[in-house]
Enzyme design. Structure first.
Site, PDB file in Angstrom:
ATOM      1  CG  HIS A  49      -2.018  -1.134   1.336  1.00  0.00           C
ATOM      2  ND1 HIS A  49      -1.283  -2.616   1.671  1.00  0.00           N
ATOM      3  CD2 HIS A  49      -3.480  -1.558   0.893  1.00  0.00           C
ATOM      4  CE1 HIS A  49      -3.219  -3.333   2.302  1.00  0.00           C
ATOM      5  NE2 HIS A  49      -3.750  -2.502   0.975  1.00  0.00           N
TER       6      HIS A  49
ATOM      7  CD  GLU B 197       6.283   0.744   3.132  1.00  0.00           C
ATOM      8  OE1 GLU B 197       6.366   0.116   4.477  1.00  0.00           O
ATOM      9  OE2 GLU B 197       5.787   1.093   3.101  1.00  0.00           O
TER      10      GLU B 197
ATOM     11  CG  ASP C 278      27.175   1.168  -8.179  1.00  0.00           C
ATOM     12  OD1 ASP C 278      27.278   0.582  -9.525  1.00  0.00           O
ATOM     13  OD2 ASP C 278      26.757   2.326  -7.944  1.00  0.00           O
TER      14      ASP C 278
END
Lengths: 155, 155, 155, 155, 155, 155
Positions: free
Chosen positions: E77, E112, E126
């Site tokens: 949601h 989250e 990275d």
């Protein structure tokens, strides 16, 4: 000494905790302008007369960017925007953009209004750069704010 | 009279057809600045010394926004960016952002550089607005461009 | 001492300039797993038999996330991905995700493969968290790489 | 029996490997329409005459959606679009949208053209729903395609 | 047998209906780590001392990804996040990321927090992959949760 | 004469101010269909039987697109969606998609339901276009709506 709310004591960035703040009606208005040469101004003026999409594209870009402010600005809270207007006006040396953004939320909407103005002016730049390679975008600032604990003010 | 390539004869917006153009190395540099009061400047200066994330957040925001330029500016072509640097410098009255963007593509990257600068300055505004409510973002322009048919130039 | 290509001498983040590199075919495979309890494993197993969308949702999430890697990871170059597969396998203690990503581009696609795996595993977590509140995602790494100057290798 | 290229032998979704395909110029045109009542048609017609942004907003929405097709449609390849036009025409029973999308890439651009048309028609729906609650969007199809191995054709 | 709330009786994915749930204050903390070699650890440590953006970039990436969780994870949601912190700590074998996310909403924010941790760790990967090609990301889990009907707990 | 709420007196687009409206439970259902040839229908039918991801991918695409409606449709208000279901049914001449979207918000969710249906049908088109180049998407309309000031209705 001033404290930056967006960084903690160690200087680390964070999105400030506003969980406990109430949702209240808030409005912010920001403005900015783009300076351009006569050829660019004429291109807009003629286009407008002829139903051209120059201002319409900039207006839509600004409105859409306002809704994505929290994606573009790292520490901005996502807010359910409840109203956006974006006015564009041509004058003797360029064009001015003015955005008013509203929400019923926990934080103010200055950043959304500033982002709307920036995106609208960048869109004008993009559409006009073929006729003026040396435009300048500037004077972007918040001109009025209402709601929230810091009270109403007009620049 | 000047013709706007982003609108057709009837004034309708379009993304210009560049299919037949060759992919060539292109670079654009844009710059802009934010004027702020002493409290805001001090907050950055102290933060930097103390490992603060203020400039880092603005730099990341600018780099990420450059990659999303074609989502923010309606008629911009999507381009595979091949390099982005974003420099921030504090001075006596505020801070200056300078972005250099590179691609090997069919169109120039001025809009990407301008978008990077705008997002970086908006991020500084966001992080500093608690200590200065009246900052102004301005003087955003392209300062150099290389590659493409219009040739190299420096503003 | 080792040099980080993503930061300059002063430590400032940048997107490395790869303009001059050639577009070559590149492939990377990454893998990772999620450990879960029997109730969660049974829920997937039964769902699969009954046409359930659990693995399908995770697969789609991983494929879509791979395409947005350069939006999620700040200094990643945008790349035109030319192929993505994402395999999911249920075993005695959880599930394993393996993603293979291909491009014809100037940089490798490890980050895209790792992002695909991460998003797929997070999606499994989301769909199963009602039956297991204590799952762990781990062992995410690159297992093979081909193309580019660093040559082919398998972990 | 027909084979779906977007799923493997086990039925698992994948983004088809097109790494080895050449970049070639490709064009696709799609069209679709929205049926509306007289009040809605009049609202557009008057707006157009008065510089209204209805068609402009739909056109911009379609162009911007085309660029984001690979984010919306899970198995679509990201493509560097090189041109987009979107025409809107009002007629006796509603409005027709026609989008032409171009790329120099490894796969066709039908999905981008169909997505542009869909977004433009949805935008018209949104702007007109206050005056007609019962509009229908339909007849969305590819009307012409050029480039790529399947050759040119017109529906 | 356990029921998955994200799929209906036929196994079809859905976003669960939470319309009737109240908005309440919710917090979730997730953690995870990346194992790396000494060269990578040294690169971070030196960078930090020298104002390097490595941790700052990872922190910003995590915070921004948290806000986009519902775009990355299909059945999540959308929630108006009201606070995000992301801590990074270097230790003898790598680095640990810990994210705390807050909302005043109808569902919890575990996903989250997990997404923030994942994006931060992927960003470290990275930025460090040039000095260590064989890092592993793991031990990603929810470590604490407060608010909502399932009550407070700490792992 | 009818007034368009999305444009001001001068015809300029705006996002209507709904700040003062109450958050109420709202539901909208939209439907649409794609007509396809027998080969395409068979491909889905066989895939479903064999656990294929065709309908699953379309369902996920529709659910994810609903959440991004305000990014795709320029003047749509962002809304915190609280529930989404998307049903797909194969019949004698094609497939029908039906989406039901819920929110507790200030505006209705017709556009979100219509966007979900459109994205699901476009995804079916994409996955089936290799076996049928001449499909048509149509009959997209709102079939039921509940909540908000205009009351409940079913088409």
């Amino acid at each position: 000494m001033s404290k930056l709310s967006h960084t903690d004591e160690a200087g680390a960035a964070r999105m400030v905790d506003v969980t406990a703040k109430a949702d209240t009606a808030r409005t912010a208005t920001a403005t900015g302008r783009i300076a351009m040469n006569d050829a660019a101004r004429t291109a807009i003026a003629e286009g407008s007369a002829a139903k051209g999409d120059v201002f319409a594209a900039a207006r839509i870009a600004g409105i859409m960017a306002a809704k994505r402010t929290s994606e573009i600005i790292p520490l901005c809270h996502p807010l359910p925007l409840t109203g956006i207007t974006l006015d564009l006006a041509l004058d003797a040396t360029g064009a001015t953009a003015t955005a008013t953004v509203r929400t019923s939320g926990k934080t103010g909407v200055e950043m959304e209004a500033l982002t709307a103005v920036s995106a609208a002016l960048l869109t004008l730049y993009d559409m006009l750069k073929a006729v003026d390679k040396h435009m300048t975008i500037g004077d972007i600032h918040v001109s009025a704010k209402a709601g929230g604990k810091s009270g109403d003010w007009t620049a």
